[in-house]
Design an enzyme around this catalytic site. Structure first.
Site, PDB file in Angstrom:
ATOM      1  N   ARG B  13      -7.150 -88.686  40.200  1.00 31.70           N
ATOM      2  CA  ARG B  13      -7.698 -87.542  39.463  1.00 31.70           C
ATOM      3  C   ARG B  13      -9.224 -87.697  39.333  1.00 31.70           C
ATOM      4  NH1 ARG B  13     -10.870 -86.030  35.450  1.00 31.70           N
ATOM      5  NH2 ARG B  13     -10.089 -87.777  34.212  1.00 31.70           N
ATOM      6  N   ASP B  14      -9.671 -88.618  38.493  1.00 31.77           N
ATOM      7  CA  ASP B  14     -11.111 -88.732  38.230  1.00 31.77           C
ATOM      8  C   ASP B  14     -11.857 -89.209  39.475  1.00 31.77           C
ATOM      9  OD1 ASP B  14     -13.249 -88.373  36.564  1.00 31.77           O
ATOM     10  OD2 ASP B  14     -12.926 -90.158  35.350  1.00 31.77           O
ATOM     11  N   HIS B 206     -11.462 -95.423  28.426  1.00 29.84           N
ATOM     12  CA  HIS B 206     -11.785 -94.946  29.780  1.00 29.84           C
ATOM     13  C   HIS B 206     -13.256 -95.282  30.058  1.00 29.84           C
ATOM     14  CE1 HIS B 206     -11.498 -91.738  33.046  1.00 29.84           C
ATOM     15  NE2 HIS B 206     -12.807 -91.668  32.804  1.00 29.84           N
ATOM     16  N   HIS B 208     -16.658 -95.895  32.505  1.00 33.01           N
ATOM     17  CA  HIS B 208     -17.377 -95.673  33.768  1.00 33.01           C
ATOM     18  C   HIS B 208     -18.321 -96.855  33.962  1.00 33.01           C
ATOM     19  CE1 HIS B 208     -16.588 -91.283  34.973  1.00 33.01           C
ATOM     20  NE2 HIS B 208     -15.624 -91.667  34.171  1.00 33.01           N
ATOM     21  N   CYS B 239     -20.916 -89.948  41.612  1.00 31.69           N
ATOM     22  CA  CYS B 239     -21.453 -88.605  41.812  1.00 31.69           C
ATOM     23  C   CYS B 239     -22.062 -88.497  43.207  1.00 31.69           C
ATOM     24  CB  CYS B 239     -22.517 -88.327  40.762  1.00 31.69           C
ATOM     25  SG  CYS B 239     -23.375 -86.795  41.048  1.00 31.69           S
ATOM     26  N   ASN B 248     -16.005 -94.445  37.926  1.00 32.50           N
ATOM     27  CA  ASN B 248     -15.055 -95.185  37.094  1.00 32.50           C
ATOM     28  C   ASN B 248     -15.133 -96.675  37.379  1.00 32.50           C
ATOM     29  OD1 ASN B 248     -13.150 -93.020  35.793  1.00 32.50           O
ATOM     30  ND2 ASN B 248     -13.536 -92.335  37.886  1.00 32.50           N
TER      31      ASN B 248
END
Lengths: 312, 312
Positions: B13-14, B206, B208, B239, B248
């Site tokens: 997903r991410d 979560h 990064h 990105c 992540n």
């Protein structure tokens, strides 16, 4: 400001060391000037070691001389033996880092003698050392050894105790040579060492970021009371024979983390970034670090984030 | 074994979300199978979001169906609204992740509504949710917002309290959306949230790794009591418009750190590494992580270390 830490820039020693193509002395001096100008006043500028083993660092004497002319710079020089210490002091070094390993196998590989022989050699060096020379001990493989694996805390503490008994006004720096130290291990060893050896004047920590734990262990060491941290601009120090495997924790990452927490480092990260980028771009270098990319790409990133979508 | 944690794999997903070239659904399903086979039993397999905003994730329904056929897999699906939650449940989702942001600016950018409107929408979703559907809340920008900067702890705690009051048997996951959360901030917010909302059934974190702090904050969250951690194989999630800026925290780094400390993850890192490498090699992917390079290159590295010299 809640707190302050001192960052010791080690790219010119630990970072340049594995780079095979020769970095001209003038280029090294330029890095020293720019690093110092960014606020990195304490720099490990080189070492006195075998020029056969580490040809990249054979210009130690020239760097000591050049460093003396850089305002505000407090250069330190790594030495593995009493003999090399004598050479470094003769060349003008006033801050020595004596390196030995906690593990027998690594000490033999690194300096061709047993740990007990290195301790004896260290004692001999102390006897001959001029009083004005400052001293740090780098205890390599304090947490993990490439040959012997994870190091038990007890024997490492005992070794630290023996070294501290020989001279208390030193800085002792347990080093995570392999990058495999975990934050709990770093916190445990350093807290115990500080409790066992309250006479030691300062404690430092030397992180590698090989497994991504460089900042995690740096922060764990801070929690255990360390206020002096080694780091290398551009995350230099990687192994040229393991593609992508990085070395020392990046100075810009360490500075960014501490400053973000309101802990002063004295370093201007904006001035450091281009120096770190140039260090990372040295031919033959294996670079690391994260903050450099994020900060240099932050404008583009902000525009991407404007796109929206569904990020978490 | 001192302890155990649960790793939630979020690459599908991410991690896949910012990848512009289409990843075929069959490839995604193959990743799910291999990740599950490596021991990652809880996977965020996709989301129900606007296919215009995130075209990469438009095959959510097909992935829910495929995931149901993978033994032992516990798939979760991200949704940003009650309406999308309905769609996801209709497609067979049995574990939803409702995402909203702590910051007004990010919530507006992400889901085009105010935080208060998202809380109301969340309440509406709860009213309509079948009892058997498990629920997590992803609280984006819980520490830092790309638009509003660092988030004060007080208002974020207040928001968590409002959400927890609506339904206690949820997992709440404060997310470091920008990677700029520091370990002290993560520890402070999560410890306070746990103290304020003891009725919440589970807490997750979560991370990064954009600034290199992914493992540092993961470890800080563990210290504050979190036992569920998001991570993405290969450190996906970077990105594409900020070269080198990673996303992540890498699953292999998180697994390696915890296992190294004797904290069980249930994941077989040797089985994970080739999957992570394949994820990192996806066309258009921005990968991250460290342990992958170190572990895949470890044999070469060991031979280099044999060379000796003077490492610290």
């Amino acid at each position: 400001m809640a707190d302050a830490v001192e960052i010791v820039e080690v790219a010119p020693r630990d970072g340049f060391q594995p780079i095979l193509p020769w970095i001209p002395t003038a280029t090294k001096i330029d890095f020293l000037r720019r690093l110092a100008a960014a606020g990195l006043r304490r720099i490990e500028i080189g070492s006195f070691v075998s020029p056969t083993a580490i040809p990249q660092l054979r210009d130690g004497a020239a760097l000591i001389e050049a460093a003396a002319g850089i305002p505000g710079l407090r250069p330190q020089v790594l030495v593995p033996t009493a003999k090399r210490a004598r050479d470094a002091v003769a060349a003008g070094a006033r801050f020595l880092v004596y390196v030995l390993s906690a593990s027998e196998a690594h000490n033999r590989s690194n300096v061709r003698r047993s740990v007990a022989e290195s301790v004896e050699d260290y004692a001999r060096m102390l006897d001959a050392l001029p009083a004005e020379v400052e001293l740090r001990i780098n205890l390599a493989t304090a947490f993990d050894c490439p040959f012997d694996g994870k190091m038990a805390v007890g024997p490492v503490l005992e070794l630290i105790g023996r070294l501290a008994a020989l001279r208390p006004d030193v800085e002792i720096c347990p080093c995570d040579t392999t990058g495999r130290a975990t934050p709990d291990h770093v916190a445990t060893l350093i807290a115990a060492a500080r409790a066992c050896c309250p006479q030691v004047s300062a404690w430092a920590y030397h992180a590698h970021d090989t497994y991504g734990m460089g900042l995690a262990t740096t922060w764990a060491a801070h929690g255990a009371g360390v206020r002096v941290f080694d780091a290398a601009a551009g995350g230099l120090g990687g192994c040229p024979f393991a593609p992508g495997a990085t070395g020392n924790v990046a100075t810009e990452d360490v500075v960014w983390m501490f400053e973000r927490m309101g802990i002063a480092t004295g370093v201007d990260v904006a001035a450091l970034l281009p120096v770190a980028a140039d260090a990372a771009a040295l031919p033959g270098a294996t670079a690391g670090g994260r903050a450099r990319f994020a900060l240099l790409g932050s404008e583009k990133q902000a525009s991407r984030e404007m796109v929206g979508g569904c990020s978490a």
